[in-house]
Write a protein that holds these residues in place. Sequence first.
Motif, PDB file in Angstrom:
ATOM      1  N   PHE A  91       0.856  -1.198   0.000  1.00  0.00           N
ATOM      2  CA  PHE A  91       0.000   0.000   0.000  1.00  0.00           C
ATOM      3  C   PHE A  91       0.891   1.247   0.000  1.00  0.00           C
ATOM      4  O   PHE A  91       0.685   2.179  -0.770  1.00  0.00           O
ATOM      5  N   HIS A  95       1.267   4.441  -2.909  1.00  0.00           N
ATOM      6  CA  HIS A  95       1.110   5.876  -2.629  1.00  0.00           C
ATOM      7  C   HIS A  95       2.432   6.639  -2.738  1.00  0.00           C
ATOM      8  O   HIS A  95       2.462   7.752  -3.261  1.00  0.00           O
ATOM      9  N   ASP A 125      -5.608   2.667  -1.188  1.00  0.00           N
ATOM     10  CA  ASP A 125      -6.540   2.612  -0.061  1.00  0.00           C
ATOM     11  C   ASP A 125      -7.115   1.208   0.103  1.00  0.00           C
ATOM     12  O   ASP A 125      -7.275   0.707   1.225  1.00  0.00           O
ATOM     13  N   PHE A 128      -4.573  -0.982   1.628  1.00  0.00           N
ATOM     14  CA  PHE A 128      -4.486  -0.654   3.060  1.00  0.00           C
ATOM     15  C   PHE A 128      -5.576  -1.425   3.825  1.00  0.00           C
ATOM     16  O   PHE A 128      -5.316  -2.083   4.846  1.00  0.00           O
ATOM     17  N   PHE A 132      -5.498  -4.735   6.802  1.00  0.00           N
ATOM     18  CA  PHE A 132      -6.236  -4.934   8.055  1.00  0.00           C
ATOM     19  C   PHE A 132      -7.058  -6.216   8.015  1.00  0.00           C
ATOM     20  O   PHE A 132      -7.253  -6.873   9.036  1.00  0.00           O
ATOM     21  N   ILE A 155      -1.259  -0.715  14.148  1.00  0.00           N
ATOM     22  CA  ILE A 155      -1.861   0.609  13.920  1.00  0.00           C
ATOM     23  C   ILE A 155      -0.840   1.711  14.225  1.00  0.00           C
ATOM     24  O   ILE A 155      -0.722   2.695  13.482  1.00  0.00           O
ATOM     25  N   CYS A 158       1.391   2.146  11.357  1.00  0.00           N
ATOM     26  CA  CYS A 158       0.777   2.911  10.257  1.00  0.00           C
ATOM     27  C   CYS A 158       0.952   4.402  10.507  1.00  0.00           C
ATOM     28  O   CYS A 158       1.259   5.171   9.588  1.00  0.00           O
ATOM     29  N   LEU A 159       0.755   4.824  11.756  1.00  0.00           N
ATOM     30  CA  LEU A 159       0.901   6.248  12.065  1.00  0.00           C
ATOM     31  C   LEU A 159       2.349   6.699  11.906  1.00  0.00           C
ATOM     32  O   LEU A 159       2.631   7.777  11.392  1.00  0.00           O
ATOM     33  N   THR A 162       3.221   7.025   8.123  1.00  0.00           N
ATOM     34  CA  THR A 162       2.715   8.247   7.509  1.00  0.00           C
ATOM     35  C   THR A 162       3.445   9.470   8.071  1.00  0.00           C
ATOM     36  O   THR A 162       3.689  10.428   7.338  1.00  0.00           O
TER      37      THR A 162
ATOM     38  N   PHE B  91     -11.365  10.496   6.043  1.00  0.00           N
ATOM     39  CA  PHE B  91     -10.260   9.986   5.218  1.00  0.00           C
ATOM     40  C   PHE B  91     -10.713   9.950   3.762  1.00  0.00           C
ATOM     41  O   PHE B  91     -10.010  10.408   2.861  1.00  0.00           O
ATOM     42  N   ASP B 125      -4.077   8.929   4.451  1.00  0.00           N
ATOM     43  CA  ASP B 125      -3.627   7.626   4.961  1.00  0.00           C
ATOM     44  C   ASP B 125      -3.550   7.638   6.482  1.00  0.00           C
ATOM     45  O   ASP B 125      -3.932   6.667   7.143  1.00  0.00           O
ATOM     46  N   ALA B 126      -3.046   8.730   7.038  1.00  0.00           N
ATOM     47  CA  ALA B 126      -2.943   8.836   8.497  1.00  0.00           C
ATOM     48  C   ALA B 126      -4.345   8.842   9.121  1.00  0.00           C
ATOM     49  O   ALA B 126      -4.582   8.216  10.162  1.00  0.00           O
ATOM     50  N   PHE B 128      -6.958   7.416   7.880  1.00  0.00           N
ATOM     51  CA  PHE B 128      -7.432   6.028   7.722  1.00  0.00           C
ATOM     52  C   PHE B 128      -6.917   5.193   8.906  1.00  0.00           C
ATOM     53  O   PHE B 128      -7.678   4.468   9.566  1.00  0.00           O
ATOM     54  N   ALA B 129      -5.627   5.318   9.203  1.00  0.00           N
ATOM     55  CA  ALA B 129      -5.040   4.580  10.323  1.00  0.00           C
ATOM     56  C   ALA B 129      -5.704   5.002  11.638  1.00  0.00           C
ATOM     57  O   ALA B 129      -5.988   4.162  12.508  1.00  0.00           O
ATOM     58  N   ALA B 130      -5.986   6.304  11.771  1.00  0.00           N
ATOM     59  CA  ALA B 130      -6.626   6.804  12.994  1.00  0.00           C
ATOM     60  C   ALA B 130      -8.022   6.203  13.159  1.00  0.00           C
ATOM     61  O   ALA B 130      -8.473   5.959  14.291  1.00  0.00           O
TER      62      ALA B 130
END
Lengths: 339, 339
Positions: A91, A95, A125, A128, A132, A155, A158-159, A162, B91, B125-126, B128-130
């Motif tokens: 993913f 991007h 997306d 992504f 999950f 998770i 992921c943060l 980004t 998102f 993307d961030a 989405f992760a949130a």
Amino acid sequence: MMSTFTPFFSRYRPQLEALLQEILDYPILKDYPGMAAILRYHMGWEGEGAGQAAQGKRLRPMLLLLVTEAVGGDWGKALPAAAAVELLHNFSLIHDDIEDRSPMRRGRPTVWARWGEAQAINAGDAMFAAAFMALSRLQQTLSPNAYFRSQALFIETCLRLTGGQHLDIAFEQDREISFEHYWTMIAGKTAALIQTCAHLGALIGGAEESVQHAFASYGNALGLCFQVVDDWLGIWGSAALTGKSTESDLVSGKKTLPVVLGLARNGRFAQRWREGQIQPHEASVLAQWLIEEGVQHQTELEADRLTREALEWLERTELENEVMVALRELTHSLLSRQQ
Amino acid sequence: MMSTFTPFFSRYRPQLEALLQEILDYPILKDYPGMAAILRYHMGWEGEGAGQAAQGKRLRPMLLLLVTEAVGGDWGKALPAAAAVELLHNFSLIHDDIEDRSPMRRGRPTVWARWGEAQAINAGDAMFAAAFMALSRLQQTLSPNAYFRSQALFIETCLRLTGGQHLDIAFEQDREISFEHYWTMIAGKTAALIQTCAHLGALIGGAEESVQHAFASYGNALGLCFQVVDDWLGIWGSAALTGKSTESDLVSGKKTLPVVLGLARNGRFAQRWREGQIQPHEASVLAQWLIEEGVQHQTELEADRLTREALEWLERTELENEVMVALRELTHSLLSRQQ
């Protein structure tokens, strides 16, 4: 000579690939065959140029599964996590290629180059979300608590990914960045996911906290080193010097470690860099200046330091078995790679 | 006159907003203040034009919490899911705005218009992760099984959303799409998330399967109808006709229901549409032709049919309480809205 980790990779690979395919063949995705085809193309299974080379090495899931076995766990139980990290990695590639305007990846046109930006953003997306979905299958192999812990790690990664990417894009505006900013950026952009692979492997394998911590720290050092070596290759690798398959990172203006170190030297390289964009025909001269100014050597020292750090963390696990031998060798091989 | 659902919204809103802020203030995000600022801007909390109007109505989480209460559940337990659907919605807005090249949203410049495409892709993307981080907090309020069920629903919704968006982008290439394709596209793009809100509310509220199914079906009909009304407003709404704040959907070439129905009529509208892009000065004339050809009426019939369907599903839950009264009124208000 065959490496000690090759037999492990050969054992993991078919099952990993089968699970990845199963996830991306999920019934809902079948309702949108056009989108599923983009995902399958990017994974290297379909379209022109499909095959092993287009699929990449699947290094992150392999690392995760090796660590699971190293701590005495069942790698089969960790497969959903392995698939999840590979989908997450892919993913981010889809991007990143849009963000960096990269036209080629693994010898083929990138998704945005083939389907346009809008479809590429959207396909990323979907990948992504698929990551999950893969991760959620850990429910079937782990206790709820271990699952929740794995999910939290994933998770957070992921943060961080980004966050690191945000800095990378932001730094494109600046001609110079500090040594400190460099490490913060690559910690998020590259090391976070590799750290999580090693951490998840230990966690899912049932290792105790201190061993999980050692593997997470190993993964962090390995990830940082991986990026430093990548930076080295981007300037002095044969492709960068000849310009045959990729442009030197000096031309694209990337904020790599040699650039950061070269700027601190304040010599000929720094002077030229500050005057503006490097032209392709200057790349090899500037690469030579960096060598003369001791920057290549200093970059190698950083890589060596991080390699030692990674290996020390492996030592601290106090585990000794054939998988640990393979992990050590994998560590060395990643850091002495030619591309 | 105050609506019956307003007191519920007023009760939910501060706690929802507080949880959303808490999620986007997560320590890792604090390490990347530049990225966090983009997310806070998009949520309408920060930057020029911040405030209620910029935040939007938070309709999806409100619906979720109303359904939780309607089935006799504790809405406080459902808050993490409510935050998750709102973050997921936002998102998708960040990415849709890039894909559609929309410069404005809720009266302010969109994220890509302010920070550029690369940062906008990454900020989406961030977000989405949130959304997954918010969802994972349901672990604290639900049994593992109920959590796993909620998570599966959420992930499937992400895939449907991207699938619908894929079709939407793909259809931009075509001058015509079929009635069937239209419904498939909006089922993914718009209805999937609204359906999931109603479904999750019932699930988390502890409703039995048949009631969950009725609410999911209600959400689906509501979502489809929501889009049909949106399509109506995009052509005959006051903004579209005057061109004051938005361009008519006829000019942007969107494949809305009136266009699909108008093409099937094969009259003056269809002939002009097939000749190529509609110019701004033609929009009101074509909107009038569609009325004369009966398309406006037919669009309204579709909206009425879906409204009835949504209300019938509410009936089938066999629940009768003040929250159900509020839900019915909310349903009517969404479908008779002016913008």
